[in-house]
Scaffold this active site. Structure first.
Site, PDB file in Angstrom:
ATOM      1  CB  CYS A   2      -0.859   0.027   1.266  1.00  0.00           C
ATOM      2  SG  CYS A   2      -1.836  -1.437   1.506  1.00  0.00           S
ATOM      3  NE  ARG A  28       4.235   1.716  -1.567  1.00  0.00           N
ATOM      4  CZ  ARG A  28       5.301   0.929  -1.414  1.00  0.00           C
ATOM      5  NH1 ARG A  28       6.303   1.017  -2.272  1.00  0.00           N
ATOM      6  NH2 ARG A  28       5.368   0.035  -0.447  1.00  0.00           N
ATOM      7  CD1 TRP A  75      -2.292  -5.683  -3.093  1.00  0.00           C
ATOM      8  CD2 TRP A  75      -2.842  -4.410  -4.831  1.00  0.00           C
ATOM      9  NE1 TRP A  75      -2.422  -6.506  -4.168  1.00  0.00           N
ATOM     10  CE2 TRP A  75      -2.764  -5.757  -5.255  1.00  0.00           C
ATOM     11  CE3 TRP A  75      -3.171  -3.450  -5.760  1.00  0.00           C
ATOM     12  CZ2 TRP A  75      -3.013  -6.150  -6.569  1.00  0.00           C
ATOM     13  CZ3 TRP A  75      -3.416  -3.828  -7.080  1.00  0.00           C
ATOM     14  CH2 TRP A  75      -3.336  -5.162  -7.472  1.00  0.00           C
ATOM     15  CE  LYS A 604       0.509  -7.918 -14.504  1.00  0.00           C
ATOM     16  NZ  LYS A 604       1.672  -8.816 -14.645  1.00  0.00           N
TER      17      LYS A 604
HETATM   18  C1  AGP Z   1       2.366 -13.730 -18.055  1.00  0.00           C
HETATM   19  O1  AGP Z   1       3.662 -13.135 -18.147  1.00  0.00           O
HETATM   20  C2  AGP Z   1       1.401 -13.134 -19.029  1.00  0.00           C
HETATM   21  N1  AGP Z   1       1.368 -11.729 -18.886  1.00  0.00           N
HETATM   22  C3  AGP Z   1       0.056 -13.839 -19.083  1.00  0.00           C
HETATM   23  O2  AGP Z   1       0.322 -15.128 -19.593  1.00  0.00           O
HETATM   24  C4  AGP Z   1      -0.725 -14.004 -17.760  1.00  0.00           C
HETATM   25  O3  AGP Z   1      -0.031 -14.905 -16.908  1.00  0.00           O
HETATM   26  C5  AGP Z   1      -2.090 -14.633 -18.096  1.00  0.00           C
HETATM   27  O4  AGP Z   1      -2.796 -13.739 -18.912  1.00  0.00           O
HETATM   28  C6  AGP Z   1      -2.927 -14.962 -16.847  1.00  0.00           C
HETATM   29  O5  AGP Z   1      -3.191 -13.782 -16.137  1.00  0.00           O
HETATM   30  P1  AGP Z   1      -3.893 -13.926 -14.696  1.00  0.00           P
HETATM   31  O6  AGP Z   1      -2.918 -14.639 -13.801  1.00  0.00           O
HETATM   32  O7  AGP Z   1      -4.141 -12.510 -14.259  1.00  0.00           O
HETATM   33  O8  AGP Z   1      -5.152 -14.712 -14.855  1.00  0.00           O
END
Ligand code: AGP
Length: 609
Positions: A2, A28, A75, A604
């Site tokens: 956090c 954070r 967080w 992400k």
């Molecule tokens: C991992 O480096 C990738 N960015 C991707 O494979 C990720 O692990 C996958 O999309 C699963 O994401 P999650 O763990 O948030 O479900």
């Protein structure tokens, strides 16, 4: 992880300054936010769940009176991201307000003791016990004053903390203290700041005073005073001038979030050793009772599940089935039923494929369990029971610290299950648990001693057109993860498969100089793996081996090797062995002039199917 921030200013209201400083700490944690100020003998608080901008729109965080205050961006680790769990937390009399970054391991027993002394708790957080401890100390001996009340309170805490406390009892002070969680002061002409990290105040002053573990700080308009918590001795420390830009400061001086997060793993692994026992036991109980267990995930989280299937099998004699979430409905949609248990693993808790698989299983009455890094995510809401891996926000698109945290949590679950099923002796249990506790230091050692070697390896193989990643047993999961990192970050086509599979086809690809990376954990597969290395070597492959220190047999065969410390139990080996592979992917990307934090075509959190 956090963000905490506090400030005493010589002029004007402090709330707008706290608000903008919290914005600079948003990396954070950002699931809830709050500010508390003191004015005319009263503590004024505004807090709510949600991102800072959204909460500000509702409550106008700038509109709080007073020239002294504290603020927090959260967080969640203990207690869902709801208004009631947002910091600052207060005592019963609302004369003490506390903000905290860290994990208080013994909060349950402290809470019980305080409740038995008549204290009423309003939140589900570990932090709230600190406010009531201070209140209790002031109630018992008002003459001791705020500083000693805080001092006695923090002496009762075990775990990690960086706290800031204000109280109407001494409205001209902020008291801070730290153990493991970061804390730094900013010193300017008109104000003194305390924060989790420098970006909070860097645009306001470049004079910083680092606070160390076991130190308490008294901040007032007159200045700051540092004391040791154990003997209250005075610590003299002058401000340092920081020459970082705010951008550099957010990355703590690292060039990218990915390398910062790789280096954060000793800390995040330590945090995963502070899970709430109750939830670990509950999930282990559900797994024990299941007729069949599917481990469902995507990408890196799937690789954690693959490793976990070896852990559950070897420790608890439980067969579990790792399944790519995107294939679960096709593969098991018709057969999953009330006797099935799904352990869904998702860092974000929002991956569409994983949630779709969970929904399908839930509709067929299966039991849903969750492992995630984001409390309040959809996965936590659809799971019968979930556990948080407590890794803090991961900004880099590539999963690094969250992968090793997932492995640590899964290993703890497998150990608990093994004990519950009577499949493991107490000595073996103690041995593996002791090694698990040592992993943060082992990972720190690997980064410290091997990072430079990996950098050189990246330079040597910067033009390689393809890599193999091979392992046997649980190291197959490590090989898959190393391959994914290299592909997604350095865009190098790579193959990964069980080393025993080479002769069933892939070995036809080998030409002189073809780089083959072997994950060589010293487990039952080691001897056979040597045979696999030799078959590759015989065809001219360049052998890159990740080995246990002083593994002379493989050193003699390898063109290059990276060493991890000896004596790592097989079921824990993916955690140390993956570190060199994370670093290799990162430094190959840097060698190629790529941005490891923003790999092309990737997000992400993949919230589309
Ligand atoms: C991992 O480096 C990738 N960015 C991707 O494979 C990720 O692990 C996958 O999309 C699963 O994401 P999650 O763990 O948030 O479900």
């Amino acid at each position: 992880m956090c963000g905490i921030f506090g400030c005493i200013t010589k002029e004007g209201n402090v709330a707008p300054l706290i608000h903008t400083s919290l914005k600079r700490l948003e990396y954070r944690g950002y699931d809830s936010v709050g500010i508390a100020t003191i004015h005319e003998g009263k503590i004024h608080v505004k807090k709510d769940q949600g991102k800072i901008d959204d909460v500000h729109k509702i409550w106008n965080l700038d509109d709080l009176p007073g020239s002294i205050g504290i603020g927090h961006t959260r967080w969640a680790t203990h207690g869902a991201p709801l208004k009631i769990n947002a910091h600052p937390h207060m005592d019963c009399t609302e004369q003490v307000a506390v903000i905290h970054n860290g994990i208080i391991e013994n909060f349950s027993e402290l809470k019980l003791e305080l409740e038995n002394n008549g204290h009423n708790f309003v939140s589900k957080t570990d932090t709230e016990v600190i406010a009531h401890l201070i209140e209790e100390n002031l109630k018992k001996k008002p003459e001791i004053g705020l500083v000693n009340a805080v001092l006695e309170a923090v002496k009762r805490l075990s775990g990690s903390y960086a706290i800031a406390v204000i109280s109407t009892s001494e409205p001209d002070k902020i008291i801070c203290a730290r153990n493991e969680s970061p804390l730094v002061l900013g010193i300017s002409e008109n104000a003194i700041y305390c924060a989790s990290d420098m970006p909070a105040f860097l645009p306001l002053t470049n004079k910083a005073v680092w606070i160390n573990d076991g130190e308490l700080v008294i901040i007032s308009a007159k200045g700051y005073e540092i004391r040791r918590i154990d003997d209250f001795s005075v610590v003299t420390r002058k401000p340092e001038v920081i020459d970082w830009t705010p951008e550099m400061a957010i990355k703590q001086g690292y060039p990218h979030f990915m390398i910062k997060e790789i280096h954060e793993q000793p800390t995040t692994l330590r945090n995963t050793l502070r899970l709430q026992e109750h939830y670990l036991d509950l999930i282990a109980t559900f797994l024990d009772r299941a007729r069949e267990v599917f481990l469902v995930a995507c990408g890196t989280s799937y690789h954690a599940c693959l490793a976990a299937s070896y852990m559950f099998s070897k420790l608890a004699f439980l067969a579990t089935y790792p399944v790519y979430a995107s294939e679960f409905i096709e593969q098991h949609g018709k057969s999953v039923n009330i006797d099935s248990t799904i352990l869904a693993v998702s860092q974000s808790g929002e991956t569409a494929d994983t949630l779709a698989a969970v929904t399908c299983a839930q509709q067929r009455a299966a039991t849903i369990l969750g492992l995630t890094n984001v409390i309040g995510s959809t996965l936590t809401r659809v799971s019968r029971v979930y556990i948080s891996q407590q890794s803090g926000p991961e900004i880099g698109v590539a999963a690094t610290k969250t992968f090793t945290s997932q492995l640590s949590v899964l290993a703890q679950l497998a150990l608990r299950l093994a004990k519950k099923r009577g499949k493991i002796s107490q000595d073996e249990m103690d041995y593996i648990s002791e090694k698990l506790e040592k992993l943060p230091d082992i990972v720190k050692e690997i980064i410290k001693t091997q990072e430079e070697k990996v950098k050189q390896l990246a330079k040597k193989y910067r033009d390689a057109k393809i890599f193999f990643f091979l392992g046997r047993g649980i190291s197959t999961a490590t090989a898959y993860e190393g391959r994914l990192k290299l592909m997604e970050i350095a865009y190098v086509p790579s193959l990964a498969f069980p080393a025993g599979e080479s002769k069933h086809g892939p070995i036809s690809l080998i030409e002189p100089g073809f780089p083959v990376i072997f994950i060589c954990a010293k487990d039952d597969t080691h001897k056979t793996l040597i045979g696999n290395i030799m078959e590759m070597k015989a065809r001219g492959a360049s052998i890159i081996a990740i080995i246990e220190k002083d593994d002379e047999a493989i050193k003699a065969l390898a063109d290059d090797y990276i060493e991890v410390p000896k004596g790592i139990p097989e079921v824990l080996s993916p955690i140390p062995f993956v570190i060199p592979l994370q670093l290799l992917a990162y430094y190959l990307a840097v060698e190629k002039g790529l941005n490891p934090d923003m790999p092309r075509n990737l997000a992400k959190s993949v919230t589309v199917k």
